[in-house]
Design a protein around this motif. Structure first.
Motif, PDB file in Angstrom:
ATOM      1  N   MET A 133     -43.588 -35.415  -9.700  1.00  0.00           N
ATOM      2  CA  MET A 133     -43.947 -34.952 -11.035  1.00  0.00           C
ATOM      3  C   MET A 133     -42.777 -34.191 -11.637  1.00  0.00           C
ATOM      4  O   MET A 133     -42.103 -33.436 -10.946  1.00  0.00           O
ATOM      5  CB  MET A 133     -45.151 -34.018 -10.974  1.00  0.00           C
ATOM      6  CG  MET A 133     -46.435 -34.638 -10.511  1.00  0.00           C
ATOM      7  SD  MET A 133     -47.688 -33.372 -10.366  1.00  0.00           S
ATOM      8  CE  MET A 133     -48.742 -33.786 -11.669  1.00  0.00           C
ATOM      9  N   SER A 134     -42.631 -34.349 -12.906  1.00  0.00           N
ATOM     10  CA  SER A 134     -41.579 -33.607 -13.586  1.00  0.00           C
ATOM     11  C   SER A 134     -42.073 -32.190 -13.880  1.00  0.00           C
ATOM     12  O   SER A 134     -43.284 -31.955 -13.956  1.00  0.00           O
ATOM     13  CB  SER A 134     -41.183 -34.309 -14.877  1.00  0.00           C
ATOM     14  OG  SER A 134     -42.189 -34.118 -15.851  1.00  0.00           O
ATOM     15  N   PRO A 135     -41.177 -31.241 -14.080  1.00  0.00           N
ATOM     16  CA  PRO A 135     -41.592 -29.866 -14.402  1.00  0.00           C
ATOM     17  C   PRO A 135     -42.445 -29.805 -15.673  1.00  0.00           C
ATOM     18  O   PRO A 135     -43.399 -29.038 -15.738  1.00  0.00           O
ATOM     19  CB  PRO A 135     -40.265 -29.133 -14.592  1.00  0.00           C
ATOM     20  CG  PRO A 135     -39.294 -29.899 -13.757  1.00  0.00           C
ATOM     21  CD  PRO A 135     -39.749 -31.324 -13.837  1.00  0.00           C
ATOM     22  N   ASN A 136     -42.152 -30.612 -16.667  1.00  0.00           N
ATOM     23  CA  ASN A 136     -42.946 -30.619 -17.895  1.00  0.00           C
ATOM     24  C   ASN A 136     -44.368 -31.103 -17.638  1.00  0.00           C
ATOM     25  O   ASN A 136     -45.325 -30.590 -18.212  1.00  0.00           O
ATOM     26  CB  ASN A 136     -42.280 -31.483 -18.965  1.00  0.00           C
ATOM     27  CG  ASN A 136     -41.012 -30.842 -19.510  1.00  0.00           C
ATOM     28  OD1 ASN A 136     -40.868 -29.628 -19.465  1.00  0.00           O
ATOM     29  ND2 ASN A 136     -40.110 -31.663 -19.996  1.00  0.00           N
ATOM     30  N   THR A 137     -44.513 -32.118 -16.783  1.00  0.00           N
ATOM     31  CA  THR A 137     -45.845 -32.618 -16.442  1.00  0.00           C
ATOM     32  C   THR A 137     -46.641 -31.544 -15.716  1.00  0.00           C
ATOM     33  O   THR A 137     -47.834 -31.361 -15.969  1.00  0.00           O
ATOM     34  CB  THR A 137     -45.732 -33.891 -15.570  1.00  0.00           C
ATOM     35  OG1 THR A 137     -44.939 -34.848 -16.259  1.00  0.00           O
ATOM     36  CG2 THR A 137     -47.088 -34.471 -15.261  1.00  0.00           C
ATOM     37  N   VAL A 138     -46.008 -30.808 -14.821  1.00  0.00           N
ATOM     38  CA  VAL A 138     -46.674 -29.738 -14.083  1.00  0.00           C
ATOM     39  C   VAL A 138     -47.149 -28.659 -15.049  1.00  0.00           C
ATOM     40  O   VAL A 138     -48.297 -28.191 -14.980  1.00  0.00           O
ATOM     41  CB  VAL A 138     -45.747 -29.141 -13.009  1.00  0.00           C
ATOM     42  CG1 VAL A 138     -46.330 -27.879 -12.409  1.00  0.00           C
ATOM     43  CG2 VAL A 138     -45.479 -30.169 -11.924  1.00  0.00           C
ATOM     44  N   LEU A 139     -46.288 -28.259 -15.980  1.00  0.00           N
ATOM     45  CA  LEU A 139     -46.666 -27.232 -16.956  1.00  0.00           C
ATOM     46  C   LEU A 139     -47.844 -27.692 -17.807  1.00  0.00           C
ATOM     47  O   LEU A 139     -48.779 -26.918 -18.064  1.00  0.00           O
ATOM     48  CB  LEU A 139     -45.477 -26.889 -17.843  1.00  0.00           C
ATOM     49  CG  LEU A 139     -44.376 -26.049 -17.202  1.00  0.00           C
ATOM     50  CD1 LEU A 139     -43.209 -25.894 -18.173  1.00  0.00           C
ATOM     51  CD2 LEU A 139     -44.896 -24.683 -16.800  1.00  0.00           C
ATOM     52  N   ALA A 140     -47.828 -28.931 -18.249  1.00  0.00           N
ATOM     53  CA  ALA A 140     -48.927 -29.455 -19.060  1.00  0.00           C
ATOM     54  C   ALA A 140     -50.226 -29.501 -18.254  1.00  0.00           C
ATOM     55  O   ALA A 140     -51.308 -29.165 -18.765  1.00  0.00           O
ATOM     56  CB  ALA A 140     -48.577 -30.836 -19.591  1.00  0.00           C
ATOM     57  N   THR A 141     -50.155 -29.899 -16.986  1.00  0.00           N
ATOM     58  CA  THR A 141     -51.338 -29.974 -16.127  1.00  0.00           C
ATOM     59  C   THR A 141     -51.922 -28.586 -15.906  1.00  0.00           C
ATOM     60  O   THR A 141     -53.135 -28.379 -16.015  1.00  0.00           O
ATOM     61  CB  THR A 141     -50.985 -30.620 -14.775  1.00  0.00           C
ATOM     62  OG1 THR A 141     -50.425 -31.908 -15.020  1.00  0.00           O
ATOM     63  CG2 THR A 141     -52.200 -30.756 -13.885  1.00  0.00           C
ATOM     64  N   LEU A 142     -51.075 -27.602 -15.590  1.00  0.00           N
ATOM     65  CA  LEU A 142     -51.548 -26.238 -15.348  1.00  0.00           C
ATOM     66  C   LEU A 142     -52.122 -25.610 -16.616  1.00  0.00           C
ATOM     67  O   LEU A 142     -53.092 -24.852 -16.560  1.00  0.00           O
ATOM     68  CB  LEU A 142     -50.424 -25.376 -14.782  1.00  0.00           C
ATOM     69  CG  LEU A 142     -49.957 -25.744 -13.362  1.00  0.00           C
ATOM     70  CD1 LEU A 142     -48.770 -24.869 -12.955  1.00  0.00           C
ATOM     71  CD2 LEU A 142     -51.083 -25.602 -12.358  1.00  0.00           C
ATOM     72  N   ALA A 143     -51.532 -25.929 -17.774  1.00  0.00           N
ATOM     73  CA  ALA A 143     -52.029 -25.379 -19.039  1.00  0.00           C
ATOM     74  C   ALA A 143     -53.389 -25.979 -19.403  1.00  0.00           C
ATOM     75  O   ALA A 143     -54.224 -25.314 -20.021  1.00  0.00           O
ATOM     76  CB  ALA A 143     -51.022 -25.626 -20.154  1.00  0.00           C
ATOM     77  N   ALA A 144     -53.631 -27.221 -19.014  1.00  0.00           N
ATOM     78  CA  ALA A 144     -54.886 -27.900 -19.361  1.00  0.00           C
ATOM     79  C   ALA A 144     -56.040 -27.487 -18.455  1.00  0.00           C
ATOM     80  O   ALA A 144     -57.199 -27.612 -18.845  1.00  0.00           O
ATOM     81  CB  ALA A 144     -54.679 -29.408 -19.306  1.00  0.00           C
ATOM     82  N   HIS A 145     -55.754 -26.995 -17.261  1.00  0.00           N
ATOM     83  CA  HIS A 145     -56.806 -26.654 -16.291  1.00  0.00           C
ATOM     84  C   HIS A 145     -56.676 -25.186 -15.899  1.00  0.00           C
ATOM     85  O   HIS A 145     -55.644 -24.759 -15.398  1.00  0.00           O
ATOM     86  CB  HIS A 145     -56.703 -27.530 -15.047  1.00  0.00           C
ATOM     87  CG  HIS A 145     -56.772 -29.010 -15.357  1.00  0.00           C
ATOM     88  ND1 HIS A 145     -57.958 -29.625 -15.728  1.00  0.00           N
ATOM     89  CD2 HIS A 145     -55.832 -29.983 -15.364  1.00  0.00           C
ATOM     90  CE1 HIS A 145     -57.728 -30.903 -15.943  1.00  0.00           C
ATOM     91  NE2 HIS A 145     -56.428 -31.160 -15.724  1.00  0.00           N
ATOM     92  N   ASN A 146     -57.770 -24.434 -16.123  1.00  0.00           N
ATOM     93  CA  ASN A 146     -57.757 -23.013 -15.782  1.00  0.00           C
ATOM     94  C   ASN A 146     -57.791 -22.787 -14.282  1.00  0.00           C
ATOM     95  O   ASN A 146     -57.112 -21.915 -13.762  1.00  0.00           O
ATOM     96  CB  ASN A 146     -58.935 -22.290 -16.433  1.00  0.00           C
ATOM     97  CG  ASN A 146     -58.763 -22.190 -17.936  1.00  0.00           C
ATOM     98  OD1 ASN A 146     -57.647 -22.296 -18.420  1.00  0.00           O
ATOM     99  ND2 ASN A 146     -59.858 -21.989 -18.645  1.00  0.00           N
ATOM    100  N   GLU A 147     -58.603 -23.561 -13.595  1.00  0.00           N
ATOM    101  CA  GLU A 147     -58.733 -23.385 -12.150  1.00  0.00           C
ATOM    102  C   GLU A 147     -58.295 -24.672 -11.459  1.00  0.00           C
ATOM    103  O   GLU A 147     -58.934 -25.706 -11.576  1.00  0.00           O
ATOM    104  CB  GLU A 147     -60.172 -23.050 -11.772  1.00  0.00           C
ATOM    105  CG  GLU A 147     -60.602 -21.692 -12.277  1.00  0.00           C
ATOM    106  CD  GLU A 147     -61.998 -21.340 -11.820  1.00  0.00           C
ATOM    107  OE1 GLU A 147     -62.438 -21.868 -10.785  1.00  0.00           O
ATOM    108  OE2 GLU A 147     -62.633 -20.539 -12.497  1.00  0.00           O
ATOM    109  N   VAL A 148     -57.196 -24.569 -10.724  1.00  0.00           N
ATOM    110  CA  VAL A 148     -56.654 -25.728 -10.001  1.00  0.00           C
ATOM    111  C   VAL A 148     -56.876 -25.465  -8.515  1.00  0.00           C
ATOM    112  O   VAL A 148     -56.515 -24.397  -7.997  1.00  0.00           O
ATOM    113  CB  VAL A 148     -55.149 -25.918 -10.300  1.00  0.00           C
ATOM    114  CG1 VAL A 148     -54.594 -27.108  -9.552  1.00  0.00           C
ATOM    115  CG2 VAL A 148     -54.921 -26.080 -11.785  1.00  0.00           C
ATOM    116  N   PRO A 149     -57.470 -26.422  -7.812  1.00  0.00           N
ATOM    117  CA  PRO A 149     -57.723 -26.218  -6.372  1.00  0.00           C
ATOM    118  C   PRO A 149     -56.406 -26.017  -5.607  1.00  0.00           C
ATOM    119  O   PRO A 149     -55.349 -26.516  -5.998  1.00  0.00           O
ATOM    120  CB  PRO A 149     -58.422 -27.504  -5.937  1.00  0.00           C
ATOM    121  CG  PRO A 149     -58.858 -28.190  -7.193  1.00  0.00           C
ATOM    122  CD  PRO A 149     -57.995 -27.677  -8.287  1.00  0.00           C
TER     123      PRO A 149
END
Length: 187
Positions: free
Chosen positions: A1-17
């Motif tokens: 995953m690219s750093p931008n994809t990671v940031l977008a994923t974390l921003a979209a989900h409040n609680e990540v397992p």
């Protein structure tokens, strides 16, 4: 995953397992390592290009050092003459893909098929460049192309005296390209 994809994923989900976070971190580390490898390969390739360019420059400078030219006060070698369209295609590289026409030229005494030239714009430190010369073709549609006449072919291939006479006549014409082509044909 690219750093931008990671940031977008974390921003979209409040609680990540936790397991997903570990996968994301592992993916980021793998991406960083791949980019480091690619950067190192690019660096190695660029270093090879630089070394090749340095080798070519060193060889060109050695050829230039073999030529001893006396410069006049204007920074032009004293035994050079104005080009005046004698060798119109002679362009001297000045860097970044740019070039300037050779304003001053001198025939190479060892090889009549080559000419030395300078722009005359960079002073006494300007290197002289070599350029192969050729006869300019006649571009006149009213002038039909003909095969080489046998008598002229005999002058080119014949005795040394006949060839020397032909060479002197070409030199007297002042057409350096024609004289170069005659020398090339004889060789």
């Amino acid at each position: 995953m690219s750093p931008n994809t990671v940031l977008a994923t974390l921003a979209a989900h409040n609680e990540v397992p936790t397991e997903s976070l570990r996968e994301i971190i592992t993916g980021l580390v793998a991406t960083i390592k791949l980019r480091e490898l690619a950067w190192e390969a690019d660096r190695t390739a660029m270093r090879a290009r630089i070394n090749h360019a340095e080798d070519r420059l060193e060889a060109a400078m050695e050829v230039r050092e073999d030529q001893d030219f006396d410069f006049d006060e204007a920074g032009v070698p004293s035994d050079f003459i104005r080009n005046n369209n004698r060798v119109p295609q002679f362009q001297i590289p000045i860097g970044d893909g740019l070039s300037l026409p050779a304003e001053f030229i001198k025939r190479d005494e060892d090889s009549k098929t080559k000419v030395w030239g300078v722009t005359g714009r960079f002073g006494k430190g300007e290197p002289a460049y070599a350029h192969e010369i050729f006869a300019r073709p006649v571009e006149d549609p009213s002038f039909p192309a003909e095969p080489m006449r046998p008598w002229f072919l005999r002058l080119l291939q014949g005795s040394t005296a006949s060839y020397a006479h032909l060479r002197e006549a070409a030199d007297d014409l002042g057409d350096w390209g024609l004289a170069a082509d005659i020398a090339r044909f004889r060789q």
